[in-house]
Design a protein around this motif. Structure first.
Motif, short mmCIF file in Angstrom:
data_model
loop_
_atom_site.label_atom_id
_atom_site.label_comp_id
_atom_site.label_asym_id
_atom_site.label_seq_id
_atom_site.Cartn_x
_atom_site.Cartn_y
_atom_site.Cartn_z
N LYS A 2 0.83 -1.20 0.00
CA LYS A 2 0.00 0.00 0.00
C LYS A 2 0.86 1.25 0.00
O LYS A 2 2.05 1.21 0.31
CB LYS A 2 -0.93 0.00 1.21
CG LYS A 2 -1.95 -1.13 1.18
CD LYS A 2 -2.97 -0.97 2.28
CE LYS A 2 -4.04 -2.05 2.21
NZ LYS A 2 -5.06 -1.89 3.28
N GLU A 3 0.23 2.36 -0.35
CA GLU A 3 0.95 3.63 -0.36
C GLU A 3 1.13 4.15 1.06
O GLU A 3 0.38 3.80 1.97
CB GLU A 3 0.18 4.65 -1.20
CG GLU A 3 0.13 4.30 -2.69
CD GLU A 3 -0.51 5.41 -3.50
OE1 GLU A 3 -0.47 5.31 -4.74
OE2 GLU A 3 -1.05 6.35 -2.91
N ARG A 4 2.13 4.99 1.22
CA ARG A 4 2.36 5.64 2.50
C ARG A 4 1.23 6.63 2.77
O ARG A 4 0.87 7.41 1.90
CB ARG A 4 3.71 6.33 2.47
CG ARG A 4 4.26 6.71 3.81
CD ARG A 4 5.74 7.10 3.69
NE ARG A 4 6.56 5.97 3.26
CZ ARG A 4 7.90 6.02 3.25
NH1 ARG A 4 8.53 7.12 3.62
NH2 ARG A 4 8.59 4.97 2.85
N GLU A 5 0.69 6.60 3.99
CA GLU A 5 -0.41 7.50 4.31
C GLU A 5 -0.16 8.21 5.63
O GLU A 5 0.46 7.67 6.54
CB GLU A 5 -1.74 6.75 4.35
CG GLU A 5 -1.81 5.61 5.34
CD GLU A 5 -3.14 4.89 5.30
OE1 GLU A 5 -3.23 3.84 4.64
OE2 GLU A 5 -4.10 5.38 5.94
N GLY A 6 -0.66 9.43 5.71
CA GLY A 6 -0.46 10.24 6.90
C GLY A 6 -1.30 9.77 8.07
O GLY A 6 -2.45 9.37 7.89
N VAL A 7 -0.72 9.81 9.24
CA VAL A 7 -1.41 9.42 10.47
C VAL A 7 -1.66 10.62 11.35
O VAL A 7 -2.78 10.85 11.80
CB VAL A 7 -0.56 8.38 11.23
CG1 VAL A 7 -1.19 8.06 12.58
CG2 VAL A 7 -0.36 7.12 10.42
N SER A 8 -0.62 11.41 11.58
CA SER A 8 -0.74 12.54 12.49
C SER A 8 0.36 13.53 12.19
O SER A 8 1.40 13.17 11.62
CB SER A 8 -0.65 12.05 13.95
OG SER A 8 -0.82 13.11 14.86
N THR A 36 -2.20 20.07 16.48
CA THR A 36 -2.11 18.66 16.11
C THR A 36 -3.22 18.27 15.14
O THR A 36 -4.32 18.86 15.16
CB THR A 36 -2.19 17.76 17.36
OG1 THR A 36 -3.41 18.03 18.05
CG2 THR A 36 -1.01 18.03 18.29
N TYR A 37 -2.93 17.29 14.31
CA TYR A 37 -3.86 16.84 13.28
C TYR A 37 -3.78 15.33 13.20
O TYR A 37 -2.70 14.74 13.38
CB TYR A 37 -3.49 17.46 11.93
CG TYR A 37 -3.35 18.96 12.01
CD1 TYR A 37 -2.14 19.54 12.34
CD2 TYR A 37 -4.44 19.80 11.79
CE1 TYR A 37 -2.01 20.91 12.46
CE2 TYR A 37 -4.32 21.17 11.90
CZ TYR A 37 -3.09 21.72 12.24
OH TYR A 37 -2.97 23.08 12.35
N TYR A 38 -4.93 14.70 12.93
CA TYR A 38 -4.99 13.25 12.87
C TYR A 38 -5.86 12.82 11.70
O TYR A 38 -6.84 13.47 11.36
CB TYR A 38 -5.62 12.69 14.16
CG TYR A 38 -4.87 13.05 15.42
CD1 TYR A 38 -5.19 14.19 16.15
CD2 TYR A 38 -3.83 12.24 15.87
CE1 TYR A 38 -4.48 14.53 17.29
CE2 TYR A 38 -3.13 12.57 17.02
CZ TYR A 38 -3.46 13.71 17.72
OH TYR A 38 -2.76 14.04 18.86
N THR A 39 -5.49 11.68 11.12
CA THR A 39 -6.39 11.08 10.16
C THR A 39 -7.57 10.46 10.91
O THR A 39 -7.44 10.11 12.10
CB THR A 39 -5.66 10.03 9.31
OG1 THR A 39 -6.45 9.65 8.20
CG2 THR A 39 -5.31 8.80 10.13
N ASP A 40 -8.71 10.35 10.26
CA ASP A 40 -9.93 9.93 10.95
C ASP A 40 -9.79 8.58 11.64
O ASP A 40 -10.35 8.36 12.72
CB ASP A 40 -11.10 9.90 9.96
CG ASP A 40 -11.58 11.28 9.59
OD1 ASP A 40 -12.33 11.39 8.60
OD2 ASP A 40 -11.22 12.25 10.28
N SER A 41 -9.05 7.68 11.04
CA SER A 41 -9.00 6.31 11.56
C SER A 41 -8.28 6.20 12.91
O SER A 41 -8.41 5.18 13.58
CB SER A 41 -8.33 5.39 10.55
OG SER A 41 -6.99 5.80 10.32
N VAL A 42 -7.54 7.23 13.30
CA VAL A 42 -6.80 7.15 14.57
C VAL A 42 -7.28 8.16 15.60
O VAL A 42 -6.78 8.17 16.73
CB VAL A 42 -5.27 7.30 14.36
CG1 VAL A 42 -4.78 6.32 13.31
CG2 VAL A 42 -4.92 8.73 13.98
#
Length: 129
Positions: A45-51, A60-66
């Motif tokens: 899979k491609e690299r995706e942002g988490v936080s 601070t910023y987060y992707t919805d899944s975390v």
């Protein structure tokens, strides 16, 4: 030369916790001039942002899944950013990378990987029973 070193990965059971660390060295500017982000990359899979934590005001910023499970924080005295990961799920299994850069105009979400010029080597997180 900016160097980022991740640590803290490992094998954990579902529902468990891990704390990842990203230690920065060789910075040309002050540590809080940089935005630091965590990305994950699962096999195939491609690299995706988490936080992401922004320099200066430490927003601070987060992707919805975390959201609600992961917390990013910064210790400017140690030039280190942490990612506290709680309630881990098997789908969190991936190599986690930290990334840094400066000069962002306005961060409203975790920037894409192309926005960062400095990367660590990654640390493996495996969530499995």
């Amino acid at each position: 030369e900016v160097q980022l070193v991740e640590s803290g990965g490992g094998l954990v059971q579902p529902g468990g916790s891990l704390r990842l660390s990203c230690a920065a060295s060789g910075l040309t500017f002050d540590f809080d001039d940089y935005a630091i982000a965590w990305f994950l990359q699962a096999p195939g899979k491609e690299r995706e942002g988490v936080s992401c934590i922004s320099g200066g005001d430490n927003s601070t910023y987060y992707t919805d899944s975390v959201k609600g499970r992961f917390t990013i924080s910064s210790d400017n005295a140690k030039n280190t950013v942490y990612l506290q990961m709680n309630s881990l799920k098997p789908e969190d299994t991936a190599v986690y990378y930290c990334a840094a850069d400066r000069g962002f105009q306005a961060i409203v979400a975790v920037p894409g990987p192309d926005s960062f010029g400095f990367w660590g080597q990654g640390t493996q997180v495996t969530v499995s029973s």
